[in-house]
Design an enzyme around this catalytic site. Structure first.
Site, short mmCIF file in Angstrom:
data_model
loop_
_atom_site.label_atom_id
_atom_site.label_comp_id
_atom_site.label_asym_id
_atom_site.label_seq_id
_atom_site.Cartn_x
_atom_site.Cartn_y
_atom_site.Cartn_z
N LYS A 1 17.77 -28.28 2.40
CA LYS A 1 17.33 -27.16 1.54
C LYS A 1 17.24 -27.63 0.09
O LYS A 1 17.76 -28.70 -0.26
CB LYS A 1 18.31 -26.00 1.69
N ARG B 1 29.55 -14.01 2.83
CA ARG B 1 28.25 -14.32 2.23
C ARG B 1 27.22 -13.87 3.25
O ARG B 1 26.95 -12.69 3.35
CB ARG B 1 28.17 -15.82 1.89
N TYR C 1 22.38 -31.54 -32.56
CA TYR C 1 22.45 -30.11 -32.86
C TYR C 1 23.87 -29.67 -33.21
O TYR C 1 24.84 -30.08 -32.56
CB TYR C 1 22.00 -29.30 -31.64
N MET D 1 17.42 -30.74 -25.13
CA MET D 1 16.55 -30.46 -23.98
C MET D 1 15.93 -31.74 -23.41
O MET D 1 15.91 -31.94 -22.19
CB MET D 1 15.43 -29.50 -24.39
C1 LIG Z 1 24.17 -25.75 2.45
C2 LIG Z 1 24.77 -25.51 3.76
C3 LIG Z 1 25.32 -26.54 4.49
C4 LIG Z 1 25.54 -27.92 3.91
O1 LIG Z 1 26.69 -27.89 3.09
P1 LIG Z 1 27.25 -29.14 2.28
O2 LIG Z 1 28.46 -28.62 1.61
O3 LIG Z 1 26.18 -29.51 1.30
O4 LIG Z 1 27.52 -30.23 3.26
C5 LIG Z 1 25.76 -26.27 5.77
N1 LIG Z 1 25.66 -25.03 6.30
C6 LIG Z 1 25.16 -23.98 5.61
C7 LIG Z 1 25.11 -22.64 6.23
C8 LIG Z 1 24.72 -24.18 4.32
O5 LIG Z 1 24.24 -23.13 3.61
#
Ligand SMILES: *Cc1c(COP(=O)(O)O)cnc(C)c1O
Length: 349
Positions: free
Chosen positions: A38, A132, A249, A297
């Protein structure tokens, strides 16, 4: 067409990525080892990541959305793909055209899948305490899932990066109960950190993300998980700053002595966050070049007293060891990876 030179380089070590996956696969024991790709492969590039991991033997991939699913589909070569956000009403047309499985997260998503795609394989997320995504264990055992072809039943650990947190064992036990009560072809609980918690957490399929890309969620990964991403920037200007001047800055850094300074063409728009102000460093020919003053930036100043010959136009590497950089900057390892912006030339080595 003449290519425009990119002033920033992100070099991604494909063999380190594959080696990290193989180590996590070995640590997963008899469970299959998948890969979370992802957020564009945690910022490194999802398409190239999938291509590399398919070659290494990975057969299960995870993305967040259907748009992400679409982007990696041509690289899968028959490997499975799960969409972690499941199916909203707007997603159904896309989902019906795709081979990817939705990870159904709510009773409404379950009903939607049953109404439109009954009999087609899906995954289901059950919430074992993170609050979640996911249906509750009570919903999962109430008959809600009857009639679904559930490939993978999964849950997600909230505290796996803290090995002795009692929440890990509570979630493991709750998932074990679900495994007994809810039929599915496979069961999956562990992310990267979960794999390191031990064999009891692996079940049939593990889902590492962070550690594939060189993140080390626990010290147990040190020495086993290799760095994957290197970032390099160029020196736009080298200057001498005399004692009693300030740099950057808000004039937060004051020189106590004359100092040689190099201005690098990298900044927080490139994911080199402001947390690295006075805390990060660059490396050149064995010399450590500390960041001085605020990260801007597009620009960052480093002290180059230790690198006499280093001149304008030359490349330096930014220190990017993930646990150390997270500690220095106050960002998480996840943010450091996914924050890497669009100005890098991404080079797979
Ligand atoms: C992002 C995610 C993972 C991977 O988690 P990591 O901590 O990056 O290894 C696995 N399962 C779900 C549901 C996730 O959202």
């Amino acid at each position: 067409v003449l290519g425009v030179q990119s002033p920033l380089r992100l070099t991604i070590d494909g063999s380190a990525l594959a080696a990290n996956w193989r180590w996590l696969a070995a640590r997963s024991g008899s469970a299959a080892c998948g890969a979370a790709v992802k957020a564009d492969g945690y910022g490194l590039g999802a398409e190239a990541t999938v291509r590399q991991l398919v070659r290494a033997g990975c057969r299960d991939f995870f993305v967040a959305t259907w748009a992400e699913a679409d982007a990696v589909r041509p690289m899968l070569e028959g490997a499975a793909l799960s969409v972690l956000h499941g199916v909203g009403a707007d997603d159904m047309p896309q989902a019906m055209l795709s081979d990817a499985r939705p990870v159904l997260n709510s009773a409404a998503q379950v009903a939607r899948w049953k109404a439109n795609a009954s009999g087609r394989p899906c995954d289901v997320m059950v919430d074992t305490g993170m609050n979640r995504l996911g249906i509750s264990p009570a919903e999962a055992t109430s008959g809600l899932l009857d009639g679904l072809a559930v490939d993978t039943l999964m849950s997600h650990l909230a505290c796996a990066d803290v090995p002795n947190d009692p929440m890990n064992e509570r979630q493991r036990a709750a998932f074990q109960e679900l495994r007994r009560a809810v039929p599915a072809a496979r069961y999956s609980l562990a992310n990267s950190a979960g794999i390191l918690l031990g064999a009891d957490y692996a079940h049939d399929l593990t889902r590492p993300g962070l550690a594939l890309y060189g993140g080390r969620p626990q010290p147990a990964a040190d020495g086993h998980i290799a760095p994957v991403a290197r970032i390099e920037a160029r020196i736009v200007q080298r200057r001498r700053v005399s004692a009693g001047q300030t740099i950057g800055y808000n004039a937060t850094f004051e020189t106590r002595r004359d100092m040689e300074v190099a201005i690098l063409n990298i900044g927080y728009a490139d994911g080199y966050f402001r947390g690295f102000s006075d805390a990060g460093h660059a490396l050149a020919g064995g010399a450590v070049l500390p960041v001085v003053g605020r990260v801007s930036m597009d620009l960052t100043a480093v002290c180059v007293d230790a690198a006499a010959g280093l001149d304008e136009g030359e490349w330096v590497e930014l220190g990017f060891d993930l646990p150390a950089s997270a500690a220095a900057s106050g960002m998480s390892q996840y943010e450091l990876l996914t924050g890497l912006g669009h100005r890098y030339q991404r080079i797979w080595s």
